[in-house]
Design a protein around this motif. Sequence first.
Motif, mmCIF file in Angstrom:
data_model
loop_
_atom_site.group_PDB
_atom_site.id
_atom_site.type_symbol
_atom_site.label_atom_id
_atom_site.label_comp_id
_atom_site.label_asym_id
_atom_site.label_seq_id
_atom_site.Cartn_x
_atom_site.Cartn_y
_atom_site.Cartn_z
ATOM 1 N N ALA A 18 137.191 46.155 -62.501
ATOM 2 C CA ALA A 18 137.731 47.400 -63.060
ATOM 3 C C ALA A 18 139.215 47.212 -63.328
ATOM 4 C CB ALA A 18 137.501 48.563 -62.091
ATOM 5 N N ASP A 19 139.798 48.126 -64.090
ATOM 6 C CA ASP A 19 141.224 48.069 -64.378
ATOM 7 C C ASP A 19 142.004 48.532 -63.146
ATOM 8 O OD1 ASP A 19 143.891 49.296 -65.310
ATOM 9 O OD2 ASP A 19 143.214 48.224 -67.100
ATOM 10 N N GLY A 20 142.908 47.702 -62.657
ATOM 11 C CA GLY A 20 143.634 48.019 -61.435
ATOM 12 C C GLY A 20 144.682 49.088 -61.578
ATOM 13 N N VAL A 21 145.243 49.243 -62.768
ATOM 14 C CA VAL A 21 146.245 50.291 -62.989
ATOM 15 C C VAL A 21 145.581 51.658 -62.993
ATOM 16 C CG1 VAL A 21 147.945 51.211 -64.621
ATOM 17 C CG2 VAL A 21 147.775 48.740 -64.260
ATOM 18 N N LEU A 22 144.409 51.755 -63.648
ATOM 19 C CA LEU A 22 143.689 53.019 -63.748
ATOM 20 C C LEU A 22 142.694 53.211 -62.607
ATOM 21 C CD1 LEU A 22 142.891 52.906 -67.574
ATOM 22 C CD2 LEU A 22 144.863 53.959 -66.444
ATOM 23 N N ARG A 23 142.373 52.126 -61.896
ATOM 24 C CA ARG A 23 141.359 52.142 -60.837
ATOM 25 C C ARG A 23 140.014 52.628 -61.379
ATOM 26 N NH1 ARG A 23 144.634 49.378 -58.320
ATOM 27 N NH2 ARG A 23 144.957 49.482 -56.068
ATOM 28 N N ALA A 24 139.659 52.167 -62.569
ATOM 29 C CA ALA A 24 138.416 52.592 -63.217
ATOM 30 C C ALA A 24 138.013 51.580 -64.272
ATOM 31 C CB ALA A 24 138.587 53.972 -63.841
ATOM 32 N N GLN A 25 136.795 51.720 -64.774
ATOM 33 C CA GLN A 25 136.296 50.865 -65.843
ATOM 34 C C GLN A 25 136.448 51.522 -67.221
ATOM 35 O OE1 GLN A 25 132.364 50.404 -64.215
ATOM 36 N NE2 GLN A 25 132.776 48.322 -63.504
ATOM 37 N N ASN A 26 136.806 52.775 -67.243
ATOM 38 C CA ASN A 26 137.011 53.469 -68.513
ATOM 39 C C ASN A 26 138.403 54.115 -68.533
ATOM 40 O OD1 ASN A 26 136.190 55.237 -66.500
ATOM 41 N ND2 ASN A 26 135.148 56.613 -67.912
ATOM 42 N N VAL A 27 138.658 54.934 -69.537
ATOM 43 C CA VAL A 27 139.996 55.488 -69.770
ATOM 44 C C VAL A 27 139.997 56.991 -69.533
ATOM 45 C CG1 VAL A 27 141.836 55.722 -71.489
ATOM 46 C CG2 VAL A 27 140.412 53.682 -71.476
ATOM 47 N N PRO A 28 140.999 57.530 -68.840
ATOM 48 C CA PRO A 28 141.035 58.973 -68.596
ATOM 49 C C PRO A 28 141.304 59.766 -69.874
ATOM 50 C CG PRO A 28 143.087 57.975 -67.875
ATOM 51 C CD PRO A 28 142.159 56.848 -68.222
ATOM 52 N N VAL A 29 140.804 60.990 -69.919
ATOM 53 C CA VAL A 29 141.071 61.871 -71.050
ATOM 54 C C VAL A 29 142.293 62.756 -70.770
ATOM 55 C CG1 VAL A 29 138.692 61.924 -71.850
ATOM 56 C CG2 VAL A 29 139.450 63.610 -70.171
ATOM 57 N N GLN A 30 142.687 62.803 -69.508
ATOM 58 C CA GLN A 30 143.835 63.618 -69.130
ATOM 59 C C GLN A 30 144.457 63.025 -67.861
ATOM 60 O OE1 GLN A 30 142.905 67.785 -68.847
ATOM 61 N NE2 GLN A 30 144.762 68.287 -67.695
ATOM 62 N N TRP A 31 145.781 63.159 -67.726
ATOM 63 C CA TRP A 31 146.440 62.642 -66.534
ATOM 64 C C TRP A 31 147.662 63.503 -66.195
ATOM 65 C CZ3 TRP A 31 146.332 60.440 -71.273
ATOM 66 C CH2 TRP A 31 147.549 60.241 -71.935
ATOM 67 N N THR A 32 148.013 63.496 -64.909
ATOM 68 C CA THR A 32 149.187 64.215 -64.436
ATOM 69 C C THR A 32 149.963 63.313 -63.488
ATOM 70 O OG1 THR A 32 148.081 66.360 -64.590
ATOM 71 C CG2 THR A 32 150.037 66.247 -63.194
ATOM 72 N N VAL A 33 151.266 63.261 -63.668
ATOM 73 C CA VAL A 33 152.153 62.477 -62.810
ATOM 74 C C VAL A 33 153.091 63.452 -62.112
ATOM 75 C CG1 VAL A 33 153.917 60.665 -62.743
ATOM 76 C CG2 VAL A 33 152.020 60.510 -64.382
ATOM 77 N N SER A 34 153.170 63.373 -60.773
ATOM 78 C CA SER A 34 153.952 64.337 -59.991
ATOM 79 C C SER A 34 154.768 63.634 -58.918
ATOM 80 C CB SER A 34 153.033 65.360 -59.310
ATOM 81 O OG SER A 34 152.134 65.943 -60.219
ATOM 82 N N GLU A 35 155.752 64.356 -58.403
ATOM 83 C CA GLU A 35 156.528 63.859 -57.271
ATOM 84 C C GLU A 35 155.602 63.636 -56.080
ATOM 85 O OE1 GLU A 35 160.919 65.704 -57.313
ATOM 86 O OE2 GLU A 35 159.331 67.214 -57.318
ATOM 87 N N GLY A 36 155.865 62.592 -55.322
ATOM 88 C CA GLY A 36 155.054 62.293 -54.154
ATOM 89 C C GLY A 36 155.712 62.723 -52.864
#
Length: 318
Positions: free
Chosen positions: A256-274
């Motif tokens: 799987a893709d290590g950056v996405l942690r999946a075999q496909n591509v997301p349709v939506q994403w959110t990046v937030s403070e941790g």
Amino acid sequence: MSRNTHARRRPGRRAAVAAGLVLAVGLGVSTQVAAQAAVPAPVKASAKASAAVRSVSGFNGDPVTQVADFYGAYIDAKDDAAGPDTALAKALRAHYLTPAFAKKLEAWEKKNQADGLLRAQNVPVQWTVSEGANGLEVVVTLTFGGGESPTVTTDLVVKQEPTGRVTDIRTTSTAPAKASAKAPAKASAKASAAVRSVSGRTGDSVTRVADFYGAYVDAKDAPTGPDAALAKALRAHYLTPAFAERLKAWEKKNQADGVLRAQNVPVQWTVSEGADSREIAVTHSFGGGESPTVTTNLVVELEPVFGDVTDIRTTSAR
């Protein structure tokens, strides 16, 4: 920084079913909430607003999102601590610009001795991407200077073809659409809320991770097939060499893709403070339409000096 965008997906590009494709580790994310019982209610509300967690949301195929991904990653490439990352800048241009416009831009740059995308010889400290006059035009506002330097603002109109590639960039004095001051309060609020925009600034961790993931998703989901050259250049720029090697080993083991942690591509994403300034939370939504929706939560860890990614781990998936 916020992205207020709605999906405008290109047709026929996501037939894969998401269930079973996402790999998770199942750790947990903790959140901290500060409470002050003695503070009057209005002050509490103000404190909550000022302490709101900053986040960025992107939608695959949305014009504002796509131009923001392009400009954000391009500014990161030009403003790299070790000097401009020419390999990434070149890969971004090849991906986002039509070949005909790329040639026109090179001629403009030769004549004007400046960067054609930024319309300047230096790098902006802040930028905003907003909806334009129509669905294929986006307004980009670049702010240069700050501190002891005078502040200069440049407004650009970026024109796209239906597949999302840039066909023209021109300087304009027209600012992004705003609500009229004379309009009734309700109408004014609706008008201002209708204008979607993305804002980012150099040196900000949330901005940097959002630039990386946004451009990476674009590279993996290109209309003509995955753009391996851009994906490779993005990894080389944003990941530490040590983590890049670990990621390759993880991908070989998990298929799987290590950056996405999946075999496909997301349709939506959110990046937030941790949890702290060196950890950023990334949430991906897969599927949609006839496919079941799967959500994964990741934590992206950054090294403190340059902000390069040192680890990506899955915290949950559902």
